[in-house]
Each structure stands twice: as C-alpha cells, then as structure tokens.
Design an enzyme around this catalytic site. Structure first.
Site, short mmCIF file in Angstrom:
data_model
loop_
_atom_site.label_atom_id
_atom_site.label_comp_id
_atom_site.label_asym_id
_atom_site.label_seq_id
_atom_site.Cartn_x
_atom_site.Cartn_y
_atom_site.Cartn_z
N MET A 420 62.60 16.02 -49.04
CA MET A 420 63.84 16.00 -48.34
C MET A 420 63.36 15.85 -46.78
O MET A 420 62.28 16.58 -46.35
CB MET A 420 64.64 17.27 -48.30
CG MET A 420 65.90 17.42 -47.38
SD MET A 420 66.85 15.99 -47.65
CE MET A 420 67.29 15.60 -45.77
N HIS A 454 58.18 7.19 -47.79
CA HIS A 454 59.68 7.09 -47.71
C HIS A 454 60.07 8.32 -47.00
O HIS A 454 61.04 7.97 -45.92
CB HIS A 454 60.19 7.65 -49.24
CG HIS A 454 61.74 7.58 -49.37
ND1 HIS A 454 62.32 6.68 -50.14
CD2 HIS A 454 62.41 8.59 -48.95
CE1 HIS A 454 63.67 7.00 -50.21
NE2 HIS A 454 63.83 8.17 -49.39
N GLU A 455 59.84 9.52 -46.88
CA GLU A 455 60.15 10.57 -46.14
C GLU A 455 59.98 10.32 -44.52
O GLU A 455 60.71 10.60 -43.67
CB GLU A 455 59.74 12.07 -46.46
CG GLU A 455 59.85 12.40 -47.80
CD GLU A 455 61.31 12.07 -48.43
OE1 GLU A 455 62.18 12.10 -47.36
OE2 GLU A 455 61.54 11.84 -49.59
N HIS A 458 62.31 8.19 -42.93
CA HIS A 458 63.43 8.56 -42.53
C HIS A 458 63.48 9.40 -41.55
O HIS A 458 64.76 9.64 -40.51
CB HIS A 458 63.91 9.84 -43.51
CG HIS A 458 64.50 9.23 -44.93
ND1 HIS A 458 65.67 8.39 -44.84
CD2 HIS A 458 64.41 9.57 -46.04
CE1 HIS A 458 66.01 8.10 -46.10
NE2 HIS A 458 65.19 8.93 -46.98
N GLU A 477 68.80 5.38 -47.22
CA GLU A 477 68.09 5.44 -48.60
C GLU A 477 67.44 4.02 -48.87
O GLU A 477 66.26 4.02 -49.44
CB GLU A 477 69.03 5.71 -49.72
CG GLU A 477 69.23 7.32 -49.36
CD GLU A 477 68.21 8.44 -49.16
OE1 GLU A 477 66.82 7.83 -49.33
OE2 GLU A 477 68.29 9.30 -48.71
ZN LIG Z 1 65.47 9.15 -48.91
#
Ligand SMILES: [Zn+2]
Length: 1038
Positions: A420, A454-455, A458, A477
């Site tokens: 997350m 990925h994180e 973000h 996403e």
């Molecule tokens: Zn994500």
C-alpha cells in the site's frame, strides 16, 4: 495499492521462513475471478504409471511423518495456548502516566472481544451506549421531505476540513489506543449538523468552538449512524458561512486483529513473540482509526503525534520533528505537518523494527524498516537500492520532485494487500519486498521489483495527484500497473517488459475477462462505502494499464510524457478526474501540431465495457483497397441476444489501428488509421499479390484483429519461412488473437494450431508464453474427450524439437547472469512445462529421476525454476508413496512459497481417493491455510480426474465456504470461477444453473459470469470440437 497478485505459478523461494508468515494469506485478497489463462499447473498424462520408488525409504519416511505430525500437533496446541494467554491479558490499559493526552487511557467497551462483525453490530451499538440515531431527528427530516444528511451515501458538502491535529496513545500491551483529534473546519453552507466518518470506536467527548480559544458552540447531542459509518454532531445553533471552527473529539478504540484500520500483527524473534501496530486506510478505513472526512476529495494537512512505550518506535508519513520522553518509559513523537493529502494515504506504525538507509541524489532519505533479523541479513538491501534508483527515475520522468523529505518502506508480516502506497510510509507484505539473493528465483525477484515500482509510481499518481472519487480508481491503478513495466525496463533494460511481458501478463489476460458479455466498464459508478472494494479488480488494474499503453503509443511516448508532466504539475496536492487528464494530454498533442480529441476517444474505451475485434478483408474487386470493420468481441455470441445492449450497433470505438504490409523478407513501416465506423474502406498503397497485412503492430492497441483466410495463410507461410520478419510481440499477438478468435467462433479451429507449427524455430520466450496460455483453456475443454490423445500428440510434436535443443536447467544459476539469462530461463521453463504436461517421455523420466533422487538422498537438488513442474509431474506419474512424501514435505517446510507449490502438486494425482482426501483436509484450517484451501479446490478442478470431485465438493460445502470467504469478495469470486470455468458438459451446465437457483449467499456477479463461461464452453464443444479433431486426425496422418 497492489492486489495480492500471482504473476504466474512458479516456484519462488521466500527469504523469510517463520511460521506465522504462513498465516499472512488469511484474509488477504486473492486473484480476481475468471482468469482463464492463469498459468497452468502441469498436468502430466501418461500410461507409464507406478515408476517405482524405494519402498524401504518410504517406510522410513512414514515414521518421520508420524513424528512430524506429533510435533506439529504439540506446536499447534502450544500456539493455541499462547493466543489464549495473550487474549486473556487484555486487561484495561494502564491508566497512569497518560498526562499529556486527555482521556487517553479508557478501555473501549468491548475491548478484549473479537472485533465487531456485522452480526455483532447490534450488540456494539448497545455496548457503545446511546450512540444510535435518534428517531425524532429522522422524523424532523421526514417532515421536511428530505433525506437526513447522515443517511446519504456521500458526506454532505457544507463543511470542509482544512487541518487535523491528531494525538494518539498506543497501548500495545492490550491492543487499544486513544486519541484526540482537532479538526479545523471551513463552513461552506450554514448548518446545525457536523457529519463526518467514524466507525467502530468509542467517543468520549465532543466539543465545537469558533476558534480554539473561545466561542464554544453548544453540542445538543451526538450519535453514530453505522449504516453510512458516520458520526453526527447536532449543535444548538448553525455554524456560520465562511467562519472557521474547531471540532475536538476524544475517543478510543481497539488496535484490531483484522488487517484494516489501525491493526496489529506479530512475529517471532529469538523465540519471543513481538507485536506491531500498523495502518491500512485505503479505501475507507481511516474512519476506523480517527473521526475524519474520509473521502479522497477532502484533502487537508495533518499534524500527528504518537505516544507509545519507549521500547517501540513510531513512524508516520512525515519525519519525527521532536520526541518528548516521560519518566515512566513513555515517549511522544511529534511528526512534521504533512502537505495537503487525502485521509486514505495517511499512515502510522508502532513497532520495534530496525532499518537501513540510503539517500537519493536529490536528498530524499529512504529507509527500509523490517524485523531486526531480516535487516541484519540484508534482506531489505535489494529493495532499498532499487527504491533509490526508482525515485531518481520518476523524478526525471515526471519532472516533479518527490514531495516529502523522506520515504520509509515498511515490511510487515501481515497485510491485506501485497503493498500500500501510503505517502512517505509505504507498507509491503514481507514476501513482496524482502529478498535474499542466494535463494530467490528470478521470478521472485521480478515480483518484488514490480511491486516496488508500482508503489513508487503511486507517490505521484495517487498520493500527489489523487482521483476525485473511486470511479476513477482505474486511473491511478492503471498508471501504476503500466509503470511496473516501464520502471522495470529502466532497472533491467534487456528485459523489454513494456514491449513484451506486458502482452501476456496484462493485455492477453484482461482480454479474457473483458470478452465476457457480463464484464463491466473500467470506470464504474460507486457510492456506498461497502461497495468501494468492488472497484479494485483486474479490469481496473489491467484494462486501465492496457488503455494507458494504447494512449501512450498513439500519442507518441515523448508527447505522452510531456502531457503527464503537465498534468502532475497542474494538479499536485489536489484531486483530478479523468477529464482533467484527457484535457491536459490533448493540449500536449496540440503543441506538437496534432489534433485528437482524447476525451472523446477515451470515453468510448473507459465508459463502454468490452473491446472490439477488427476484421480486415482484402477487396476482391478493387486493388489496393481493404475493408475494415469493427464489432464488439464476445466469447459467447449467443449471449448477445439475451442482452439487447450487446446487439446494439451503437457499440462503437474510435480505434487507432496500425497497419503494415509485408512480403517474404520485408515489412513496411506501420501507418495509423483511425477506424470509427462499423465498416470503412481504406486504400493501402504497396499491396501486392503475395503480400500480407498485419494489424495492431506490436499489439499496442486494446483490441483483436481478424483477417480473411487468405491473409491468415500468407501469415502462416511467412512464419514458417522466416518468422523474424514479424516482431516478437506481433508473433505473440497473432497467437493470442488466433486462439481466442477460434474459441469464440470467429475463425476456423485449425488456424491457431497451424500458426504454432513454426515453433521448432521459435527461440523467443514471449510467443511460447502466449501459446502456452492460450492452449491451456483449450486443453481443459478437451481433456476428458475420447480423442484427447490426438490433440496431445499434435502439441507434443510442436514442442519436441525445442525441448531437445534447450535441455534442463541446473541448479546453480549465477546471479550475475540474471539480466542476461532471464529470457532464456523463462523460455526453457515454458517449454519444459508444455513437454511434461503433454506427456513427453523424456520430460517425465527426468522429473521422476529428480524426485527419486530427492527421496533417496533427502536433498532437494531440483532446480528452483522448475520445481513446481517436477513436483506435479512426479505426483501424477509415480505411486502413492510419492504423494505421501510430498505431503510430509508440505508439513515440514517453513518457506511459504515452497509450501504452496508442494500443496498444489498434491492436486496433480490421478488417484481419486487421494484427491478426495485432500479436498476434505483442505477445510481444516490447522492443516491448510484458509487462503490456500481455495487453491486446493481450484487445482483439483483443473485436474481432469478431479474436476467432478471438486465441483461436487464445492456444492456440498458451499455454506461453509461462503461463510468463510463471503466477506472477502475477491476470494469468493476466485473460488466460484476457479471451480466452474472448465465445466463444459450440458449436464454440468444444468447442475450449475440448478445450484444457483437454490444457493444462498453473495457472489451473484461471479455466478452469472460462471454461467456465461460454461455456456460458451458447451457451445464451443457442440459446434467446433469435431471440426478440430477431424483436422488434427488429418494433419497427424500427413
Ligand atoms: Zn496500486
């Protein structure tokens, strides 16, 4: 946020080998449903069973199994005892020494009980005393013929939080915490009501003041309204517009055991259990940790203080500004104020981890926090090193610096998701961030890398610029998923992730799901908090990423990059909706002299479900003119009439179709044609008699392409003569399109099988990977058929020569070769998997030899990259003793990933008694983890000898399964689709429909998808199975 994703079934080895990690998957989310092409477990098929195993050895092992079982039993009993002890220790929190925080030490009612489940909600309301909505309040609104503001799914808009001061005390010895939040509010419309989110907490005091010092506003009453998870404060007079007020709430709550909100988990260090508290607020759980305006649009600044015992340390989004120590061993950490941000990105942790640190060129301090033994072993070093490089990559790519002074990566033993992206404090489950190079396979390294990429994406797409509302969750996403491939290419330039692996792992996979009539648009409307989880699915992640890749390609990568830079600069620290992005990108295109209305184009792709199939036909009457038509692609054409929307001719897309013309030795440079009508004529200059057409160059578009048979034949000839004229990604694309077009009835069944005839010369991994994924569902449709052997034989012929050329891997992969050998090792694995699954004799012997060697030497020398294939093949071919041996190893191993492939190997047996035994054991939580039980049932369903057993078991145990997984939407739908997706007889379809008539519980969407899938299977068999076998028979005799 990264869902608990399995890129592919492979044998990674995890660095952490401690037993409670196994519990990690409890309650975590699994693969989304219906991934037909999820990589196949090998399914050997042979008549040469009972390859002997040394009986005496097995006897010896039987004794050790018994011993092991006894030890396990004792251990289980002891751990149960331990849990009881710790639960019983839940006394009231220490009441002394709480000086600085008012109300810090009250035990919330219900502490020490399990956290509230819906059925307990009633009790809770009572326990939390008088906090239920007062009827008279509702009646007043009814008289006004309006819905009371607290009953609406979204917060009323009359207030806006500007700043939160949040002071927390964490009592780790009994898992409670207390807090005081001061929210500075701006009044946009006068009202007597303050409505904000708060859930599962006990509120002790509420005060409202015009400013902090004076001007108190009397609170008439306050109450919870659990249906919308809000807390309502009713004042005796209206708050005045444009004035600012301070809302103070003192509360306490549990540090939950359920992986959401502020929750706890534990690990064992030197034989001692240690606890930590950490948060997961996305999407709607901040409200469980503090009263707040818990919608992404309410960005505010936050100043957090955490008081805890000095034996722990605390972390939050920002660095610690000051720490104030008290004499009794407590300390309060005051963190710096955050920039404007959404509540769901807030985070904190209380733990006794240690860390390693690095600093980026621009001065961002990056730390990796993990349990002390992992830090000491250096298991976090890989992640730390690539994080530093990736921050530098993103800062350069986006031309927007990372916004906070630090970024902490926190490796926790339990987490509901893979990771997350909390701003400045991203949380990862240990298996997705810790890595020990000496025992990690390449695929494990790839998984870790992509989760981190990925994180980090973000931190810009999500944290800095946040979607206005959850319907656009696919934007953040989709971007993060797309950048997994772009960022990994930056780290490993030779891997070509964005051009190659993206196709099989994202594009081909999501087209399977999105080709169902029961799919949904990538942008989904959602209101209720309880529905928000629903929008985090593979359509949002994978279709989102595929659409963004298509957009980047038709814009041109450099213009796309410029557009993103503008978008982030304009909207930083704010919220943006998809139209904001489309407008910024259109402007960027305009600057380079191109005019495309991106919003108009993209709305068709994001607001309509599904995708088109383009058909390109040569025009027989006019030279150099082709006819291009589009229609919505669906697997079950019969599903169309049932849903009028599907037959609707308004289902149209503006399609950026790239086309190239090729002949035996050369392919022209691509040209882009925008196709926006049902059917169009286009002139193609260099179209000669023997030249072929190829659409969707490098498969950058989110659609399929079909041709007239003549063109397919020319392409097949080209592949046989010299396949390298066509690019690797187009070879993979042609294979996936052909198999799926045939499956849906758009193309004769022999075409895809003819395409793979050139495979004796195919040395690239991607086309093999695409073929193996496409063959898998076809295999499952045929595997119980009488003539299955013909199909089997045909595939074996295509695989044989490359299998011989490549041979088997050895176990001493030189890690410095990772970069160079990635493609080669993946190719070898894929070919071995196909060879063993379809019954290549040498492959079977090799697997049996490796297993026998393991049994006789008790040393596992099976190469890491093919372990799952060998285990499964061994279990399927060899006698029951091997099954028992694997079963014993499953119990004794502590490495989670190894445990998983051992368990899955057990489902490969041909012995129905063993399969039944396994199914029954799977529901025993002490033997098989809840999360893994689903995989057992699904894998038995994939085994032709077990499909009916799993299907029967599923129906008989539905009540138990639904009670267990019902709340975890992902798991339930994964189970439903996994058990049903390969049912393919009329009888099974009838059974499914009957079952749905009588079943109880959720998962309605999954069941309607299941019916559609099985109907398509039955239909395919009825219409095409004979055609396929006839062609195979003919082809094998020639
Ligand atoms: Zn994500």
């Amino acid at each position: 946020m990264d869902l608990e994703e399995k890129r592919e079934k492979r044998p990674p080895v995890t660095p952490m080998m401690i037993e409670e990690e196994a519990a990690l998957r409890n309650g975590s989310r699994g693969l989304p449903p219906g991934s037909w092409a999820e990589a196949a477990g090998p399914r050997p098929r042979t008549t040469e069973r009972h390859i002997a195993v040394h009986k005496r050895l097995v006897l010896g092992f039987a004794v050790s199994i018994l011993a092991l079982l006894a030890v396990t039993m004792i251990a289980v009993l002891l751990s149960v005892r331990f849990e009881e002890c710790s639960a019983a220790a839940d006394g009231p929190p220490r009441a002394s020494g709480n000086g600085s925080l008012p109300g810090a030490a009250r035990q919330p009612p219900g502490a020490g009980q399990p956290p509230g489940r819906p059925e307990q909600e009633e009790e809770e309301k009572e326990a939390r005393g008088g906090e239920v909505v007062e009827e008279e309040e509702e009646e007043e609104w009814q008289r006004r013929r309006e819905l009371p503001p607290w009953t609406r799914p979204r917060l009323p808009r009359h207030l806006r939080p500007l700043h939160y001061n949040l002071m927390l005390s964490a009592f780790m010895e009994n898992f409670t915490f207390s807090g005081e939040v001061n929210v500075q509010l701006e009044v946009l419309n006068a009202s007597r009501y303050i409505v904000l989110h708060a859930h599962r907490m006990h509120i002790e005091a509420v005060r409202v003041a015009e400013d902090k010092l004076a001007g108190g506003v009397r609170v008439d009453r306050s109450f919870f309204y659990p249906q919308t998870q809000v807390f309502v404060v009713v004042l005796n007079r209206s708050l005045e517009v444009q004035k600012s007020y301070n809302l103070k709430i003192i509360y306490n709550a549990l540090i939950e055991n359920e992986l959401l909100g502020f929750f706890r988990s534990s690990y064992v260090l030197h034989g001692e259990r240690r606890f930590l508290g950490v948060t997961q607020f996305s999407p709607t759980h901040a409200r469980k940790a503090f009263p707040c305006f818990d919608e992404p649009i309410y960005k505010a600044t936050f100043k957090i203080s955490i008081r805890h015992q000095a034996t722990y340390l605390s972390l939050s989004n920002m660095p610690v500004e000051t720490s104030v120590f008290e004499e009794d061993g407590w300390v309060t950490d005051h963190f710096s104020q955050t920039p404007l941000m959404s509540t769901y990105y807030l985070a904190w942790a209380v733990c006794n981890f240690t860390y390693r640190e690095t600093v980026t060129k621009s001065g961002v301090v990056v730390r990796l926090y993990a349990r002390p033994d992992a830090i000491r072993r250096g298991s976090g070093d890989y992640a730390l090193n690539i994080t530093r490089r990736l921050i530098e990559f993103y800062e350069d790519y986006f031309k927007v610096p990372y916004s906070l002074p630090k970024l902490d990566l926190l490796a926790v033993p339990k987490h509901p998701y893979a990771a997350m992206e909390n701003w400045g404090l991203s949380v990862f489950v240990e298996q997705r961030i810790l890595l020990d190079p000496s025992i990690s396979s390449i695929s494990y390294l790839l998984d870790v890398t992509m989760v981190i990429v990925h994180e980090l994406c973000h931190q810009w797409f999500g944290d800095l610029v946040t979607p206005v509302w959850w319907e656009d969750v696919w934007l953040k996403e989709g971007f993060a998923h797309y950048f997994e491939f772009v960022g990994t290419d930056y780290l490993y330039p030779g891997w070509n992730m964005e051009k190659q692996r993206f196709l099989t792992d994202v594009l081909h996979e999501v087209m399977l799901l999105d080709g169902l009539a029961s799919s949904h648009p990538v942008s989904q409307e959602v209101q209720q908090a309880t529905d928000i989880d629903r929008v985090f699915d593979w359509i949002a992640y994978k279709k989102g990423a595929a659409l963004i890749r298509m957009l980047a390609n038709f814009m041109g990568h450099s213009v796309f990059q410029m557009g993103l830079q503008d978008y982030l600069t304009i909207h930083k620290y704010g919220n943006a909706a998809r139209n904001d992005l489309w407008n910024t990108l259109s402007k960027a295109l305009k600057r380079v002299g191109k005019s495309v209305n991106i919003q108009q184009v993209m709305d068709q792709w994001t607001l309509q479900m599904g995708y088109p199939v383009i058909t390109i036909l040569g025009n027989e009457t006019t030279d150099n003119v082709i006819v291009i038509s589009q229609e919505r692609f669906v697997y079950d054409i019969d599903a169309k009439p049932k849903d009028p929307a599907l037959g609707d001719s308004s289902y149209l897309w503006q399609i950026p179709l790239t086309i190239a013309v090729g002949n035996t030795s050369h392919i022209s440079s691509e040209a882009i044609i925008w196709v926006s009508n049902k059917s169009e004529h286009h002139r193609i200059p260099a179209l000669e008699e023997a030249s072929w057409l190829l659409g969707n160059i490098n498969q950058t578009g989110y659609f399929r392409v079909n041709y007239d048979i003549r063109n397919w034949r020319l392409i097949i000839n080209q592949l046989t003569r010299n396949h390298e004229v066509i690019s690797v990604s187009n070879r993979a694309g042609l294979i996936d399109d052909a198999f799926n077009l045939a499956r849906a009835g758009y193309l004769p069944q022999n075409i895809p099988l003819e395409i793979i005839r050139y495979f004796s010369e195919e040395k690239d991994f991607l086309p093999w990977h695409a073929a193996s994924r496409a063959l898998y569902p076809l295999d499952k449709l045929l595997d119980r058929a009488e003539n299955y052997n013909i199909f089997n034989e045909y595939i074996l012929r295509q695989v044989a020569s490359m299998y011989l050329k490549l041979g088997w891997p050895t176990n001493n992969l030189n890690k410095s070769l990772v970069q160079a050998s990635y493609q080669h090792e993946e190719l070898r694995r894929e070919v071995i998997m196909l060879a063993c699954s379809f019954g290549n004799k040498h492959c079977h012997q090799q697997a049996a030899t490796l297993i026998s060697d393991w049994i006789s030497s008790n040393r596992n020398r099976i190469p890491l990259n093919v372990r799952d294939i060998v285990y499964c093949t061994g279990v399927s071919l060899m006698d029951e003793d091997v099954w028992e041996f694997i079963w014993m190893k499953f119990h004794s191993t502590t490495a989670v990933s190894e445990k998983k492939i051992l368990l899955e190997a057990l489902t490969c047996s041909d012995d129905r008694n063993l399969l039944n035994r396994l199914l029954n054991l799977s529901l025993n939580s002490e033997v098989v983890l809840d999360q893994d039980a689903i995989d057992v049932i699904i894998h038995v369903a994939r085994n032709p000898h077990g499909r009916d057993l799993a299907w029967k078991f599923f129906r008989e145990k539905w009540k138990i399964l639904n009670a267990r997984y019902g709340e975890a939407l992902f798991m339930n739908s994964k189970l439903v689709s996994g058990v049903t997706e390969f049912l393919n007889t009329e009888e099974e379809l009838r059974e499914l429909k009957n079952f749905i008539k009588s079943y109880e519980g959720g998962a309605a969407v999954s069941f309607s998808r299941a019916v559609e899938t099985v109907e398509a299977n039955v239909r395919w068999k009825k219409l095409y199975k004979e055609e396929l076998f006839q062609w195979l028979r003919k082809s094998l005799t020639h």
